[in-house]
Design a protein around this motif. Structure first.
Motif, PDB file in Angstrom:
ATOM      1  N   UNK A  88       0.965  -1.201   0.099  1.00 19.38           N
ATOM      2  CA  UNK A  88      -0.067  -0.055   0.196  1.00 19.38           C
ATOM      3  C   UNK A  88       0.881   1.213  -0.022  1.00 19.38           C
ATOM      4  N   UNK A  89       0.518   2.281  -0.891  1.00 13.64           N
ATOM      5  CA  UNK A  89       1.235   3.597  -0.664  1.00 13.64           C
ATOM      6  C   UNK A  89       0.037   4.385   0.076  1.00 13.64           C
ATOM      7  N   UNK A  90       0.767   5.017   1.077  1.00 10.33           N
ATOM      8  CA  UNK A  90      -0.362   5.844   2.180  1.00 10.33           C
ATOM      9  C   UNK A  90       0.261   7.425   1.604  1.00 10.33           C
ATOM     10  N   UNK A  91      -0.968   8.250   1.356  1.00 14.53           N
ATOM     11  CA  UNK A  91      -0.726   9.571   0.904  1.00 14.53           C
ATOM     12  C   UNK A  91      -0.441  10.349   2.045  1.00 14.53           C
ATOM     13  N   UNK A  92       0.764  10.304   2.472  1.00 18.12           N
ATOM     14  CA  UNK A  92       1.175  11.160   3.772  1.00 18.12           C
ATOM     15  C   UNK A  92       2.694  11.394   3.605  1.00 18.12           C
ATOM     16  N   UNK A  93       2.642  12.752   4.014  1.00 17.98           N
ATOM     17  CA  UNK A  93       4.227  13.422   3.639  1.00 17.98           C
ATOM     18  C   UNK A  93       5.276  12.827   4.537  1.00 17.98           C
ATOM     19  N   UNK A  94       4.648  12.142   5.550  1.00 18.48           N
ATOM     20  CA  UNK A  94       5.742  11.836   6.543  1.00 18.48           C
ATOM     21  C   UNK A  94       6.451  10.460   6.219  1.00 18.48           C
ATOM     22  N   UNK A 206      22.150   1.091  -0.269  1.00 18.96           N
ATOM     23  CA  UNK A 206      21.042   1.900  -0.346  1.00 18.96           C
ATOM     24  C   UNK A 206      20.352   2.111   0.826  1.00 18.96           C
ATOM     25  N   UNK A 207      20.402   1.229   1.745  1.00 16.91           N
ATOM     26  CA  UNK A 207      19.854   1.180   3.036  1.00 16.91           C
ATOM     27  C   UNK A 207      20.380   2.044   4.041  1.00 16.91           C
ATOM     28  N   UNK A 208      21.632   1.994   4.293  1.00 16.94           N
ATOM     29  CA  UNK A 208      22.401   3.156   4.973  1.00 16.94           C
ATOM     30  C   UNK A 208      22.290   4.206   4.559  1.00 16.94           C
ATOM     31  N   UNK A 209      22.300   4.506   3.257  1.00 17.10           N
ATOM     32  CA  UNK A 209      22.326   5.756   2.401  1.00 17.10           C
ATOM     33  C   UNK A 209      21.080   6.546   2.870  1.00 17.10           C
ATOM     34  N   UNK A 210      20.140   5.588   2.773  1.00 18.17           N
ATOM     35  CA  UNK A 210      18.755   6.337   2.979  1.00 18.17           C
ATOM     36  C   UNK A 210      18.512   6.700   4.751  1.00 18.17           C
ATOM     37  N   UNK A 211      19.123   5.682   5.462  1.00 14.60           N
ATOM     38  CA  UNK A 211      19.241   6.327   6.942  1.00 14.60           C
ATOM     39  C   UNK A 211      19.912   7.477   7.102  1.00 14.60           C
ATOM     40  N   UNK A 212      21.001   7.827   6.385  1.00 12.74           N
ATOM     41  CA  UNK A 212      21.727   8.958   6.673  1.00 12.74           C
ATOM     42  C   UNK A 212      20.843  10.158   6.036  1.00 12.74           C
ATOM     43  N   UNK A 213      20.267   9.915   5.264  1.00 12.26           N
ATOM     44  CA  UNK A 213      19.175  10.844   4.671  1.00 12.26           C
ATOM     45  C   UNK A 213      18.197  11.401   5.871  1.00 12.26           C
ATOM     46  N   UNK A 214      17.759  10.078   6.337  1.00  5.59           N
ATOM     47  CA  UNK A 214      16.428  10.375   7.161  1.00  5.59           C
ATOM     48  C   UNK A 214      17.284  10.956   8.394  1.00  5.59           C
ATOM     49  N   UNK A 215      18.453  10.961   8.776  1.00  3.72           N
ATOM     50  CA  UNK A 215      19.069  11.569   9.836  1.00  3.72           C
ATOM     51  C   UNK A 215      19.527  13.299   9.526  1.00  3.72           C
ATOM     52  N   UNK A 221      13.968  19.035   8.899  1.00  4.50           N
ATOM     53  CA  UNK A 221      12.314  19.069   9.085  1.00  4.50           C
ATOM     54  C   UNK A 221      11.967  17.839   9.876  1.00  4.50           C
ATOM     55  N   UNK A 222      12.033  18.020  11.200  1.00  5.49           N
ATOM     56  CA  UNK A 222      11.911  16.857  12.204  1.00  5.49           C
ATOM     57  C   UNK A 222      10.443  16.401  12.034  1.00  5.49           C
ATOM     58  N   UNK A 289      -1.016  25.569  17.673  1.00 12.96           N
ATOM     59  CA  UNK A 289       0.025  25.225  16.831  1.00 12.96           C
ATOM     60  C   UNK A 289      -0.428  25.504  15.534  1.00 12.96           C
ATOM     61  N   UNK A 290       0.444  25.949  14.636  1.00 11.40           N
ATOM     62  CA  UNK A 290       0.293  26.445  13.336  1.00 11.40           C
ATOM     63  C   UNK A 290      -0.146  24.938  12.446  1.00 11.40           C
ATOM     64  N   UNK A 291      -0.938  25.410  11.291  1.00  6.57           N
ATOM     65  CA  UNK A 291      -1.402  24.424  10.663  1.00  6.57           C
ATOM     66  C   UNK A 291      -0.346  23.601  10.222  1.00  6.57           C
ATOM     67  N   UNK A 292      -0.419  21.993   9.785  1.00  5.81           N
ATOM     68  CA  UNK A 292       0.727  21.327   9.336  1.00  5.81           C
ATOM     69  C   UNK A 292       1.236  21.825   8.076  1.00  5.81           C
ATOM     70  N   UNK A 293       2.353  21.833   7.708  1.00  8.99           N
ATOM     71  CA  UNK A 293       2.862  21.898   6.400  1.00  8.99           C
ATOM     72  C   UNK A 293       2.667  21.164   5.322  1.00  8.99           C
ATOM     73  N   UNK A 294       2.074  21.583   4.271  1.00 11.95           N
ATOM     74  CA  UNK A 294       1.399  20.664   3.452  1.00 11.95           C
ATOM     75  C   UNK A 294       2.842  20.253   2.271  1.00 11.95           C
TER      76      UNK A 294
END
Length: 298
Positions: A88-94, A206-215, A221-222, A289-294
């Motif tokens: 499934x692909x969830x339509x969430x920016x998170x 690609x796995x640790x590279x994506x972990x670094x990107x998340x960090x 943008x936490x 709190x301000x509205x969530x960033x879209x």
């Protein structure tokens, strides 16, 4: 969106989570291994259907096809039990992903937005498939001693506390299904995920590279990666661990891997044409709190 979620039969989801947990029982780890794959799939199907009904889904056949074909390629090189997987692909920016026992994998649009090459998405999906193959969630339920916590899965997925009406369901629920995995489970999912990637001819780096990107994204943008770090802690030590695991993989196998495929670029082009995703449906907006960033993750 939060109001909409509250209106979509939350108690039905709670009951399914509870029955799923209770069907496994609160015995030893071995009892999870004894659950037949077809029963795991049947129970997981009910929970996955309710979860999908709670979340906004990407409505694009091309994007769904890419994710499903990528997932199926990984599964062919990962799971020999005969499980039929659904993606499934969830339509969430998170940036987040999770798996439900039985072979149901949910990946947020935020992951696809953040990834630059196919092997990064493959790493996320291979990790989640690893949790399914090693039956980590079933083992958690089998270890559980208190039936009151079974519905924790719903709130782990939706990242919110139960409402007043849902408190009643919590009184009769079983052990948490999708609580945070142990460090050992996460390490194991990383380890087998790297093997699955290599067998499917994707570069395991690609796995640790994506972990670094998340960090890096956590610092920038936490809010868009907070859920990932809540359930998949990508620390510097974990990145070092995956690099170490890759170093032990056969060199000839690594030489046959690729970082990207043409279908990934086609998927990204379709993704860029979609309207912005709705605000994160799993997070309640706090008073004042301000509205969530879209905006999507760049």
């Amino acid at each position: 969106m939060s109001q909409l979620l509250r209106e979509r039969r939350p108690l039905a989801v709670l009951c399914l989570a509870a029955s799923f947990a209770l069907s496994v029982g609160a015995g030893s780890c071995a009892s999870a291994d004894q659950v037949p794959v077809d029963q795991e799939r049947e129970l997981g199907a009910q929970l996955a259907a309710q979860t999908a009904a709670q979340l906004p889904m990407v409505q694009d056949a091309g994007i769904d096809q890419f994710v499903s074909e990528l997932g199926e390629l990984l599964v062919r090189n990962a799971d020999t039990t005969g499980r039929h997987y659904t993606f499934y692909v969830v339509d969430s920016p998170v940036a987040n992903a999770f798996a439900i026992p039985g072979g149901y994998v949910f990946i947020n649009r935020g992951i696809l937005d953040l990834a630059d090459e196919a092997d990064e998405v493959a790493g996320v999906m291979a990790h989640e498939i690893g949790h399914v193959v090693r039956r980590h969630s079933l083992r958690q339920m089998a270890k559980a001693q208190n039936t009151q916590n079974a519905v924790g899965i719903v709130y782990a997925l939706l990242h919110r506390n139960p409402g007043a009406g849902e408190q009643v369901a919590l009184q009769v629920a079983g052990s948490a299904l999708m609580a945070k995995y142990s460090r050992r489970d996460e390490t194991e999912a990383d380890e087998v995920g790297l093997i699955f990637m290599t067998r499917a001819h994707f570069d395991p780096h690609g796995m640790p590279r994506f972990f670094e990107k998340l960090a890096r994204e956590e610092r920038r943008r936490p809010a868009l990666v907070a859920q990932w770090f809540a359930s998949h802690p990508a620390t510097a030590a974990r990145i070092a661990d995956t690099d170490s695991l890759i170093a032990r993989l056969p060199v000839d196998a690594l030489s046959r891997t690729v970082r990207d495929v043409p279908q990934f670029g086609q998927m990204k082009a379709r993704l860029a044409q979609l309207p912005p995703p709705p605000p994160d449906p799993t997070r309640e907006q706090r008073p004042g709190e301000p509205a969530p960033d879209r905006d999507r993750v760049p």
